[in-house]
Design a protein around this motif. Structure first.
Motif, PDB file in Angstrom:
ATOM      1  N   GLN A  25      70.563 -56.793  80.627  1.00  0.00           N
ATOM      2  CA  GLN A  25      71.137 -57.481  81.730  1.00  0.00           C
ATOM      3  C   GLN A  25      71.343 -56.371  82.827  1.00  0.00           C
ATOM      4  OE1 GLN A  25      74.589 -59.912  80.697  1.00  0.00           O
ATOM      5  NE2 GLN A  25      73.134 -60.827  79.305  1.00  0.00           N
ATOM      6  N   SER A  26      70.777 -55.035  82.616  1.00  0.00           N
ATOM      7  CA  SER A  26      71.119 -54.251  83.680  1.00  0.00           C
ATOM      8  C   SER A  26      69.794 -52.951  83.752  1.00  0.00           C
ATOM      9  CB  SER A  26      72.280 -53.503  83.698  1.00  0.00           C
ATOM     10  OG  SER A  26      72.227 -52.698  82.490  1.00  0.00           O
ATOM     11  N   ASP A  27      69.703 -52.392  84.785  1.00  0.00           N
ATOM     12  CA  ASP A  27      68.484 -51.225  84.951  1.00  0.00           C
ATOM     13  C   ASP A  27      68.871 -50.389  83.739  1.00  0.00           C
ATOM     14  OD1 ASP A  27      67.324 -52.818  86.877  1.00  0.00           O
ATOM     15  OD2 ASP A  27      68.252 -51.412  88.629  1.00  0.00           O
ATOM     16  N   ALA A  28      69.855 -50.066  83.281  1.00  0.00           N
ATOM     17  CA  ALA A  28      70.113 -49.087  82.296  1.00  0.00           C
ATOM     18  C   ALA A  28      69.214 -49.435  80.727  1.00  0.00           C
ATOM     19  CB  ALA A  28      71.426 -48.994  81.939  1.00  0.00           C
ATOM     20  N   THR A  29      69.286 -50.728  80.576  1.00  0.00           N
ATOM     21  CA  THR A  29      68.348 -51.227  79.398  1.00  0.00           C
ATOM     22  C   THR A  29      67.294 -52.056  79.614  1.00  0.00           C
ATOM     23  OG1 THR A  29      69.956 -52.962  79.048  1.00  0.00           O
ATOM     24  CG2 THR A  29      70.531 -51.039  77.989  1.00  0.00           C
ATOM     25  N   ALA A  66      61.182 -45.970  87.096  1.00  0.00           N
ATOM     26  CA  ALA A  66      61.150 -44.782  86.050  1.00  0.00           C
ATOM     27  C   ALA A  66      62.013 -45.179  84.665  1.00  0.00           C
ATOM     28  CB  ALA A  66      61.581 -43.443  86.636  1.00  0.00           C
ATOM     29  N   GLN A  67      63.317 -45.665  84.949  1.00  0.00           N
ATOM     30  CA  GLN A  67      64.243 -46.250  83.941  1.00  0.00           C
ATOM     31  C   GLN A  67      63.658 -47.054  83.081  1.00  0.00           C
ATOM     32  OE1 GLN A  67      67.156 -44.382  83.402  1.00  0.00           O
ATOM     33  NE2 GLN A  67      67.097 -45.627  81.510  1.00  0.00           N
ATOM     34  N   TRP A  68      62.896 -48.274  83.776  1.00  0.00           N
ATOM     35  CA  TRP A  68      62.302 -49.326  83.209  1.00  0.00           C
ATOM     36  C   TRP A  68      61.206 -48.866  82.289  1.00  0.00           C
ATOM     37  CZ3 TRP A  68      61.409 -52.408  88.126  1.00  0.00           C
ATOM     38  CH2 TRP A  68      62.513 -52.937  88.507  1.00  0.00           C
ATOM     39  N   THR A  69      60.457 -47.885  82.805  1.00  0.00           N
ATOM     40  CA  THR A  69      59.336 -47.219  81.776  1.00  0.00           C
ATOM     41  C   THR A  69      59.876 -46.571  80.454  1.00  0.00           C
ATOM     42  OG1 THR A  69      57.984 -47.106  83.826  1.00  0.00           O
ATOM     43  CG2 THR A  69      57.149 -45.966  81.777  1.00  0.00           C
ATOM     44  N   LEU A  70      61.064 -45.760  80.977  1.00  0.00           N
ATOM     45  CA  LEU A  70      61.715 -44.979  79.671  1.00  0.00           C
ATOM     46  C   LEU A  70      62.240 -46.059  78.878  1.00  0.00           C
ATOM     47  CD1 LEU A  70      62.754 -42.212  78.657  1.00  0.00           C
ATOM     48  CD2 LEU A  70      64.657 -42.219  80.144  1.00  0.00           C
ATOM     49  N   ASN A  71      63.083 -46.811  79.103  1.00  0.00           N
ATOM     50  CA  ASN A  71      63.450 -47.994  78.294  1.00  0.00           C
ATOM     51  C   ASN A  71      62.573 -48.640  77.589  1.00  0.00           C
ATOM     52  OD1 ASN A  71      65.952 -47.241  79.565  1.00  0.00           O
ATOM     53  ND2 ASN A  71      65.934 -49.107  81.065  1.00  0.00           N
ATOM     54  N   SER A  72      61.326 -48.849  78.000  1.00  0.00           N
ATOM     55  CA  SER A  72      60.049 -49.490  77.345  1.00  0.00           C
ATOM     56  C   SER A  72      59.640 -48.611  76.189  1.00  0.00           C
ATOM     57  CB  SER A  72      59.069 -49.887  78.367  1.00  0.00           C
ATOM     58  OG  SER A  72      59.636 -51.110  78.949  1.00  0.00           O
TER      59      SER A  72
END
Length: 286
Positions: free
Chosen positions: A230-234, A81-87
């Motif tokens: 370099q992290s799941d945050a971004t 979900a975090q990766w999708t939001l970042n994209s």
């Protein structure tokens, strides 16, 4: 007075219909084959994504039953979900900023006269000849020195200078009649008002088309997010899928992730398809 003899028209000749040329059928057959080749990978992706666990997926076989368990498990994967939001943030913010700056720059290069305009334009367009891989390390060093590693601004800012977008906007705006801009100046309109009330409404088709392209470029971008995030945050979705692959997941899980990541691209295309067709038609009329 002379009489000219005319040949009687036979019933067969009158009822005969013009035959379609064989070249047209050959073109239709070629387009059909190319369409099948284009759609085939997506069909295979969907089949593998809906294949139950434990069933063979390579070579592709039609499963006896279809299941959505793989998609459900991917959606519940930690970080997805975090990766999708970042994209989404990476793509949408880039689209908005690039469309704004490219339309302004295109208007200036197309309708304004100022010293060094052509030199600036062709110098900027010359950057299209330099591949991004050649400038990857210098850009990364610069962003790293500014403290932009693993941040959203470090992810987005280096991709905003889009020379292709400026060139497309400039070529489209050059086709707009100068009388519109002259009339606006006579009425006392400011440059900002001319841009907002004349340029933006008349360039909606090319803005929509360019928005689709820019969204696809950033949504599918892999190299720069891989380096800077370099992290799941971004981390974006494309990079996150490689993380899932390193966890030795089954092909059905990977294809489920790929199918989910393709949904936003299809939605954007179908929502802006009308503007895309209009821009192509207007370009042909010019």
């Amino acid at each position: 007075m002379t009489l000219t003899a005319t040949r009687p028209v036979t019933r067969a000749a009158a009822s005969a219909k013009p035959r379609r040329p064989r070249a047209r059928w050959a073109l239709v057959a070629l387009l059909a084959v190319m369409s099948l080749l284009t759609v085939a990978p997506f069909v295979v992706m969907i089949i593998v994504a809906l294949t139950p666990k434990g069933k063979p997926t390579v070579p592709v076989q039609w499963p006896g039953t279809l299941t959505f368990d793989n998609i459900t498990q991917v959606l519940s994967t930690s970080g997805f979900a975090q990766w999708t939001l970042n994209s989404v943030i990476y793509s949408v913010v880039s689209v908005v900023v690039i469309l704004l700056t490219a339309s302004m720059a295109g208007y200036a290069f197309a309708k304004k006269r100022f010293p060094g305009r052509d030199v600036m334009l062709w110098t900027f367009l010359a950057t299209m000849m330099v591949p991004f891989q050649a400038t990857l390390i210098p850009v990364f060093v610069l962003i790293s020195d500014l403290g932009g590693v693993d941040t959203f601004w470090g992810l987005i800012v280096p991709t905003l200078a889009n020379s292709q977008a400026v060139f497309l906007m400039r070529q489209f705006i050059m086709g707009l009649p100068d009388e519109l801009f002259d009339a606006a100046k006579v009425d006392g309109a400011s440059e900002l008002r001319v841009y907002w009330t004349i340029v933006v409404p008349l360039t909606k088709p090319i803005l929509a088309t360019l928005g689709v392209f820019v969204f696809l470029w950033h949504w599918n971008d892999f190299l720069w997010p891989l380096v800077i995030a370099q992290s799941d945050a971004t981390r974006t979705l494309t990079v996150g899928l490689t993380v899932l692959k390193t966890e030795e997941l089954q092909w059905s899980m990977l294809m489920s992730s790929a199918a989910i990541s393709a949904v936003p691209c299809l939605l954007v295309f179908f929502l802006l398809q009308r503007y895309l067709v209009n821009s192509i038609a207007m370009t042909g009329l010019k």
